[in-house]
Write an enzyme that holds these catalytic residues in place. Structure first.
Site, PDB file in Angstrom:
ATOM      1  N   ASP A  57       0.858  -1.187   0.000  1.00 10.09           N
ATOM      2  CA  ASP A  57       0.000   0.000   0.000  1.00 10.09           C
ATOM      3  C   ASP A  57       0.897   1.241   0.000  1.00 10.09           C
ATOM      4  O   ASP A  57       1.808   1.360   0.822  1.00 10.09           O
ATOM      5  CB  ASP A  57      -0.881  -0.063   1.264  1.00 10.09           C
ATOM      6  CG  ASP A  57      -1.912   1.030   1.332  1.00 10.09           C
ATOM      7  OD1 ASP A  57      -3.108   0.715   1.217  1.00 10.09           O
ATOM      8  OD2 ASP A  57      -1.510   2.208   1.523  1.00 10.09           O
ATOM      9  N   ASN A 111      -2.810  12.702  -3.644  1.00 10.95           N
ATOM     10  CA  ASN A 111      -3.992  13.183  -4.385  1.00 10.95           C
ATOM     11  C   ASN A 111      -4.306  14.627  -4.011  1.00 10.95           C
ATOM     12  O   ASN A 111      -4.550  15.470  -4.870  1.00 10.95           O
ATOM     13  CB  ASN A 111      -5.213  12.315  -4.039  1.00 10.95           C
ATOM     14  CG  ASN A 111      -5.305  11.089  -4.931  1.00 10.95           C
ATOM     15  OD1 ASN A 111      -4.809  11.108  -6.045  1.00 10.95           O
ATOM     16  ND2 ASN A 111      -5.936  10.037  -4.419  1.00 10.95           N
ATOM     17  N   HIS A 118      -5.647  14.270  -8.619  1.00  8.34           N
ATOM     18  CA  HIS A 118      -5.989  12.868  -8.861  1.00  8.34           C
ATOM     19  C   HIS A 118      -5.178  12.260 -10.022  1.00  8.34           C
ATOM     20  O   HIS A 118      -4.775  11.093  -9.960  1.00  8.34           O
ATOM     21  CB  HIS A 118      -7.492  12.786  -9.180  1.00  8.34           C
ATOM     22  CG  HIS A 118      -8.085  11.467  -8.885  1.00  8.34           C
ATOM     23  ND1 HIS A 118      -8.495  11.072  -7.622  1.00  8.34           N
ATOM     24  CD2 HIS A 118      -8.343  10.423  -9.700  1.00  8.34           C
ATOM     25  CE1 HIS A 118      -8.985   9.856  -7.673  1.00  8.34           C
ATOM     26  NE2 HIS A 118      -8.900   9.437  -8.927  1.00  8.34           N
ATOM     27  N   ASP A 154      -2.960   9.015  -9.983  1.00 11.68           N
ATOM     28  CA  ASP A 154      -3.074   7.868 -10.918  1.00 11.68           C
ATOM     29  C   ASP A 154      -1.691   7.474 -11.437  1.00 11.68           C
ATOM     30  O   ASP A 154      -1.372   6.291 -11.560  1.00 11.68           O
ATOM     31  CB  ASP A 154      -3.974   8.232 -12.107  1.00 11.68           C
ATOM     32  CG  ASP A 154      -5.447   8.118 -11.746  1.00 11.68           C
ATOM     33  OD1 ASP A 154      -5.746   7.716 -10.600  1.00 11.68           O
ATOM     34  OD2 ASP A 154      -6.293   8.437 -12.603  1.00 11.68           O
ATOM     35  N   GLU A 206      -5.371   2.011  -3.507  1.00 12.87           N
ATOM     36  CA  GLU A 206      -3.916   1.989  -3.697  1.00 12.87           C
ATOM     37  C   GLU A 206      -3.317   0.734  -3.079  1.00 12.87           C
ATOM     38  O   GLU A 206      -2.128   0.678  -2.764  1.00 12.87           O
ATOM     39  CB  GLU A 206      -3.285   3.282  -3.130  1.00 12.87           C
ATOM     40  CG  GLU A 206      -2.948   3.284  -1.655  1.00 12.87           C
ATOM     41  CD  GLU A 206      -4.166   3.407  -0.736  1.00 12.87           C
ATOM     42  OE1 GLU A 206      -5.266   3.004  -1.149  1.00 12.87           O
ATOM     43  OE2 GLU A 206      -3.986   3.879   0.399  1.00 12.87           O
TER      44      GLU A 206
HETATM   45  N1  LIG Z   1      -5.644   8.895  -7.850  1.00 15.63           N
HETATM   46  C1  LIG Z   1      -6.310   7.861  -7.359  1.00 15.63           C
HETATM   47  N2  LIG Z   1      -6.554   7.785  -6.054  1.00 15.63           N
HETATM   48  C2  LIG Z   1      -7.215   6.719  -5.570  1.00 15.63           C
HETATM   49  C3  LIG Z   1      -7.630   5.691  -6.383  1.00 15.63           C
HETATM   50  N3  LIG Z   1      -8.243   4.751  -5.610  1.00 15.63           N
HETATM   51  C4  LIG Z   1      -8.206   5.194  -4.349  1.00 15.63           C
HETATM   52  N4  LIG Z   1      -7.558   6.404  -4.296  1.00 15.63           N
HETATM   53  C5  LIG Z   1      -7.292   7.217  -3.157  1.00 15.63           C
HETATM   54  O1  LIG Z   1      -6.360   6.607  -2.319  1.00 15.63           O
HETATM   55  C6  LIG Z   1      -6.443   7.207  -1.052  1.00 15.63           C
HETATM   56  C7  LIG Z   1      -6.282   6.189   0.036  1.00 15.63           C
HETATM   57  O2  LIG Z   1      -5.965   6.876   1.218  1.00 15.63           O
HETATM   58  P1  LIG Z   1      -6.025   6.219   2.616  1.00 15.63           P
HETATM   59  O3  LIG Z   1      -6.587   4.847   2.513  1.00 15.63           O
HETATM   60  O4  LIG Z   1      -6.675   7.180   3.527  1.00 15.63           O
HETATM   61  O5  LIG Z   1      -4.580   6.053   3.065  1.00 15.63           O
HETATM   62  P2  LIG Z   1      -3.237   6.815   2.755  1.00 15.63           P
HETATM   63  O6  LIG Z   1      -3.461   8.265   2.534  1.00 15.63           O
HETATM   64  O7  LIG Z   1      -2.529   6.117   1.648  1.00 15.63           O
HETATM   65  O8  LIG Z   1      -2.474   6.629   4.081  1.00 15.63           O
HETATM   66  P3  LIG Z   1      -1.749   5.343   4.575  1.00 15.63           P
HETATM   67  O9  LIG Z   1      -2.213   4.173   3.757  1.00 15.63           O
HETATM   68  O10 LIG Z   1      -2.155   5.207   6.004  1.00 15.63           O
HETATM   69  O11 LIG Z   1      -0.318   5.584   4.402  1.00 15.63           O
HETATM   70  C8  LIG Z   1      -7.796   7.915  -1.005  1.00 15.63           C
HETATM   71  O12 LIG Z   1      -7.582   9.309  -1.018  1.00 15.63           O
HETATM   72  C9  LIG Z   1      -8.487   7.484  -2.287  1.00 15.63           C
HETATM   73  O13 LIG Z   1      -9.278   8.519  -2.827  1.00 15.63           O
HETATM   74  C10 LIG Z   1      -7.371   5.798  -7.795  1.00 15.63           C
HETATM   75  O14 LIG Z   1      -7.715   4.936  -8.601  1.00 15.63           O
HETATM   76  N5  LIG Z   1      -6.707   6.890  -8.208  1.00 15.63           N
END
Ligand SMILES: Nc1nc2c(ncn2[C@@H]2O[C@H](COP(=O)(O)OP(=O)(O)OP(=O)(O)O)[C@@H](O)[C@H]2O)c(=O)[nH]1
Length: 351
Positions: free
Chosen positions: A226, A234, A239, A243, A269
């Site tokens: 992850d 983002n 965004h 990506d 992610e």
């Molecule tokens: N650009 C983009 N963002 C995505 C996609 N799928 C999920 N996300 C974003 O990924 C982010 C996941 O963030 P969190 O699960 O809060 O965790 P994090 O910010 O990575 O923090 P930690 O995992 O704790 O390090 C969210 O902001 C989602 O909107 C995608 O296909 N594209």
């Protein structure tokens, strides 16, 4: 009008004008026919020289249509193995003109010249070109299969064969296209559209492939990964840059795994590598390799470098796929809690 003149006056045109006597239509050739007809009429039998020929049709009939003598060509015309028995009437075989029309001229001499359609009235009909003479109570038929017609038929058959061959080639091409389309549909169904790596469905399928009765038949390693602080990527860069980071991370994972290892995006992610060969150490090595490579990788639009956290689980044969992933996920959670950018091994190697 003499017998010879009558015959010459009759036409070789279509069946319809056969008796009408269109003298301008093409005419039969020469004296051979006359000699044969004369010999046949004289002997009331077909000339012996014609007996075994198949392209020439010769038959002697009485006025009731009973066949008194016939050659092989006549049997061939009726699609029979031999000449009809003398007791059988062959009158019904004359389709156009009918047998009655051949009896219309009551005097001795030429009774008909032109096309004769012969058949059983249902299954088949063949057209020959020839003449019918009458003498006393006998009719003599002399005719030839129409070579030009046969050639036309043969040309038509050749053309049909070519069309059939082309249709078959097209079918092969269509099948090939269909197979390619099916492969493409299958690929799309099993791939994550953004990163191109396998999706969750493909991961489940791979589990099934290496499982029997829902349990893994081989030792399995799972690396769940992850990207750290991805939300802020983002939020900070947008965004589209987020990506790009996902695409880059997937590429790094692929570059640091073997072909046999399945790299899949589980959602958001979160990614996973499923290893169907090797042991826990191999799975940990893969995770570490990806981690180290990713923290060195530049991502377009992002200042500095990103990192990712990893949870690794391994189980010997007999594991449940979901349990294995859950264990790896729990280890990932601990990696995050411990400060991120690290690889943590699940508590037990047999979840
Ligand atoms: N650009 C983009 N963002 C995505 C996609 N799928 C999920 N996300 C974003 O990924 C982010 C996941 O963030 P969190 O699960 O809060 O965790 P994090 O910010 O990575 O923090 P930690 O995992 O704790 O390090 C969210 O902001 C989602 O909107 C995608 O296909 N594209």
């Amino acid at each position: 009008m003499s017998e010879r003149e009558r015959v010459d006056a009759l036409s070789y045109g279509s069946v319809d004008d056969g008796l009408a006597g269109d003298a301008s239509a093409s005419r039969r050739e020469g004296a051979d026919y006359d000699m044969l007809a004369e010999a046949g009429l004289e002997a009331e039998r077909i000339p012996s020289i014609l007996r075994n020929l198949t392209a020439v049709v010769a038959a002697v009939m009485d006025l009731d249509g009973r066949c008194l003598d016939a050659n092989r060509g006549f049997a061939y015309l009726l699609e029979s193995d031999g000449p009809p028995p003398p007791s059988a009437s062959i009158a019904p075989w004359f389709q156009q003109p009918g047998f009655g029309a051949l009896l219309a001229a009551t005097a001795d001499g030429a009774a008909y010249a032109g096309n004769l359609s012969v058949g059983d009235g249902a299954r088949f009909a063949r057209t020959v070109r020839g003449e019918v003479w009458r003498r006393g109570g006998r009719l003599l038929l002399l005719a030839e299969h129409d070579i030009a017609d046969l050639e036309r038929l043969s040309a038509a058959v050749t053309q049909l064969n070519e069309q059939l061959a082309e249709a078959q080639r097209e079918l092969v091409r269509a099948n090939r296209r269909l197979r390619r389309d099916k492969e493409e549909i299958r690929r799309l169904m099993l791939a994550d559209p953004l990163t191109g790596v396998a999706n969750r469905r493909a991961l489940d399928e791979r589990f099934r492939e290496v499982s029997a009765d829902g349990k893994a038949a081989v030792g399995l390693g799972a690396v769940v990964a992850d990207i750290d602080h991805f939300k802020s990527v983002n939020d900070t860069y947008g965004h589209a840059v987020g990506d790009k980071a996902l695409v880059t991370f997937a590429a790094v994972m692929r570059a640091n795994t073997r072909n046999d290892d399945l790299v899949a995006r589980l959602g958001g992610e979160e990614f996973c590598v499923l290893l169907t060969q090797g042991d826990l150490d191999d799975a940990v090595a893969v995770a570490e390799r990806i981690r180290a490579a990713f923290e060195r990788t530049e991502i377009e639009g992002v200042d500095g470098r990103l990192s990712a956290s990893f949870g690794v689980a391994y189980s010997r044969a007999g594991a449940d796929g979901d349990d294995l992933l859950r264990a790896a996920d729990a280890a990932l959670y601990r990696a995050k809690a411990a400060g991120r950018n690290r690889v943590i091994i699940a508590d037990t190697d047999q979840p």
